[in-house]
Design a protein around this motif. Structure first.
Motif, mmCIF file in Angstrom:
data_model
loop_
_atom_site.group_PDB
_atom_site.id
_atom_site.type_symbol
_atom_site.label_atom_id
_atom_site.label_comp_id
_atom_site.label_asym_id
_atom_site.label_seq_id
_atom_site.Cartn_x
_atom_site.Cartn_y
_atom_site.Cartn_z
ATOM 1 N N LYS A 170 0.827 -1.249 0.129
ATOM 2 C CA LYS A 170 0.003 0.237 0.055
ATOM 3 C C LYS A 170 0.952 1.266 -0.027
ATOM 4 O O LYS A 170 1.558 1.463 0.946
ATOM 5 N N ILE A 171 0.887 2.079 -1.135
ATOM 6 C CA ILE A 171 1.781 2.984 -1.235
ATOM 7 C C ILE A 171 1.204 4.186 -0.449
ATOM 8 O O ILE A 171 0.050 4.533 -0.501
ATOM 9 N N ASP A 172 2.007 4.841 0.358
ATOM 10 C CA ASP A 172 1.560 5.835 1.437
ATOM 11 C C ASP A 172 1.203 7.098 0.622
ATOM 12 O O ASP A 172 1.356 7.592 -0.409
ATOM 13 N N GLN A 173 0.248 7.629 1.348
ATOM 14 C CA GLN A 173 -0.750 8.886 0.662
ATOM 15 C C GLN A 173 0.401 10.095 0.514
ATOM 16 O O GLN A 173 0.188 10.964 -0.353
ATOM 17 N N GLU A 174 1.285 9.974 1.310
ATOM 18 C CA GLU A 174 2.609 10.879 1.057
ATOM 19 C C GLU A 174 3.034 11.173 -0.272
ATOM 20 O O GLU A 174 3.226 12.208 -0.739
ATOM 21 N N PHE A 175 2.773 9.878 -1.133
ATOM 22 C CA PHE A 175 3.456 10.105 -2.376
ATOM 23 C C PHE A 175 2.405 10.206 -3.445
ATOM 24 O O PHE A 175 2.787 10.513 -4.775
ATOM 25 N N ILE A 176 1.116 10.179 -2.998
ATOM 26 C CA ILE A 176 0.138 10.195 -3.854
ATOM 27 C C ILE A 176 -0.274 11.848 -3.956
ATOM 28 O O ILE A 176 -1.068 12.200 -5.176
ATOM 29 N N ARG A 177 -0.434 12.415 -2.840
ATOM 30 C CA ARG A 177 -0.758 13.835 -2.704
ATOM 31 C C ARG A 177 -0.472 14.602 -3.767
ATOM 32 O O ARG A 177 -1.397 15.435 -4.411
ATOM 33 N N ASP A 178 1.043 14.885 -4.045
ATOM 34 C CA ASP A 178 1.360 15.708 -5.189
ATOM 35 C C ASP A 178 1.616 15.190 -6.704
ATOM 36 O O ASP A 178 2.278 15.783 -7.526
ATOM 37 N N LEU A 179 1.008 13.849 -6.680
ATOM 38 C CA LEU A 179 1.351 13.247 -7.752
ATOM 39 C C LEU A 179 1.287 13.778 -9.187
ATOM 40 O O LEU A 179 2.018 13.769 -10.117
ATOM 41 N N PRO A 180 0.201 14.686 -9.411
ATOM 42 C CA PRO A 180 0.192 15.399 -10.697
ATOM 43 C C PRO A 180 1.051 16.327 -10.905
ATOM 44 O O PRO A 180 1.255 16.833 -12.080
ATOM 45 N N HIS A 181 1.532 17.058 -9.801
ATOM 46 C CA HIS A 181 2.445 18.263 -9.893
ATOM 47 C C HIS A 181 3.882 17.850 -9.642
ATOM 48 O O HIS A 181 4.622 18.837 -9.710
#
Ligand code: C2E
Ligand code: MG
Ligand code: MG
Ligand code: MG
Length: 280
Positions: free
Chosen positions: A200-211
């Motif tokens: 489960k990839i932590d949300q820390e890496f998902i938050r700014d994914l688009p930018h």
């Protein structure tokens, strides 16, 4: 003058320490009563497969204290671990979640699974594999419909005791997922030593994914590494359609987050599942 100031500071700090200690002992006192007073509940957050071909949910503890009001798991789980209360709470959550999941497992046409967080304290102080076997037998949930979420620090421990439990759990057909993947400091070698099935990839890496190009590079690398190791990937904290689009492009197996749904009460999840079934 300075002396007076110093004395005030000292008084300020001691009274703050006193307040902290008071708050802490209030929390401890209330926590001891939480299970007996039936103040705990479990909510369920949907986890969706890439093409909605699979659906699951993560069981998350909630505590409404009579004296303190709502207290977040981020606050009370660490204290429960220190006090050893996590053992009784962990048993309770596992039983509730499996009982509930058995009901949903039978209602869905798509393969359904539930994930339950298990803390390192439980593995150290209890035989989790015996507990899991008992709960599966009592609830009738098929073992392949259960995933245990463990954090990297469980594996970092690297003890024979924990490895034996994890193997026994896997041998029953229960799956193991690494929670908050990427935030720990342990070496990656545990990925081949332990019988895991999901990251489960932590949300820390998902938050700014688009930018954030670096986050994209990391997530992309994690997903291809996982594919090569035969592990499935769940992205946590997916809040926007843009994040979801990128994760689909990267071929991420599962997504979870507020975009799909907040953690839901069992009744709310029933409604969610009925709608999901209609869409199939
Ligand atoms: P976790 O296992 O990593 O759970 C995911 C957390 O992210 C949950 O917080 C969930 O509500 C939150 N979340 C889900 N989607 C989103 C999103 O789109 N955006 C944001 N910002 N957050 C999202 P929650 O429920 O407050 O739980 C916090 C942590 O407490 C959990 O992190 C887990 O480590 C622990 N926890 C919760 N329930 C249990 C339990 O039954 N046993 C144990 N041992 N730990 C638990
Ligand atoms: Mg989790
Ligand atoms: Mg997590
Ligand atoms: Mg987390």
């Amino acid at each position: 003058k300075a002396k007076e100031h110093g004395r005030n500071c000292f008084q300020f700090y001691t009274s703050m320490m006193h307040e902290n200690a008071k708050a802490r002992s209030q929390l401890e006192g209330a926590l001891h009563k939480a299970l007996i007073n039936e103040e705990l509940s479990v909510v369920y957050q949907p986890i969706l497969g890439k093409d909605n071909e699979r659906i699951g949910c993560e069981a998350l503890l909630r505590w409404h204290s009579e004296t303190l009001g709502d207290v977040s798991p981020g606050e009370f789980i660490p204290v429960s671990e220190e006090l050893g209360l996590i053992l009784a709470m962990g048993e309770w959550v596992l039983f509730q979640a499996c009982k509930q999941a058995k009901h949903w497992y039978e209602k869905t046409k798509t393969p359904f699974f539930v994930t339950v967080n298990v803390s390192s304290t439980q593995f150290k102080r209890q035989d989790v594999s015996t507990l899991v076997a008992t709960v599966l037998r009592e609830t009738g949930l098929p073992s392949h419909a259960l995933t245990l979420e463990i954090t990297e620090n469980v594996l970092a421990d690297n003890s024979e005791r924990i490895l034996t439990q994890l193997r026994a759990i896997r041998d029953m057909g229960v799956e193991l997922a690494i929670d908050d993947f990427g935030t720990g400091y342990s070496s990656l070698s545990y990925l081949k030593r332990f019988p895991l099935s999901k990251l489960k990839i932590d949300q820390e890496f998902i938050r700014d994914l688009p930018h954030d190009a670096e986050d994209r590079a990391l997530v992309s690398a994690i997903i291809s590494m996982a594919a090569n190791l035969n592990l499935q990937v769940v992205a946590e904290g997916v809040e926007t359609a843009e994040q979801l689009g990128l994760l689909k492009q990267l071929d991420c197996d599962f997504t979870q987050g507020y975009l799909h749904a907040q953690p839901l009460s069992p009744d709310e999840f029933d409604v969610y599942l009925a709608r999901f079934n209609e869409g199939c």
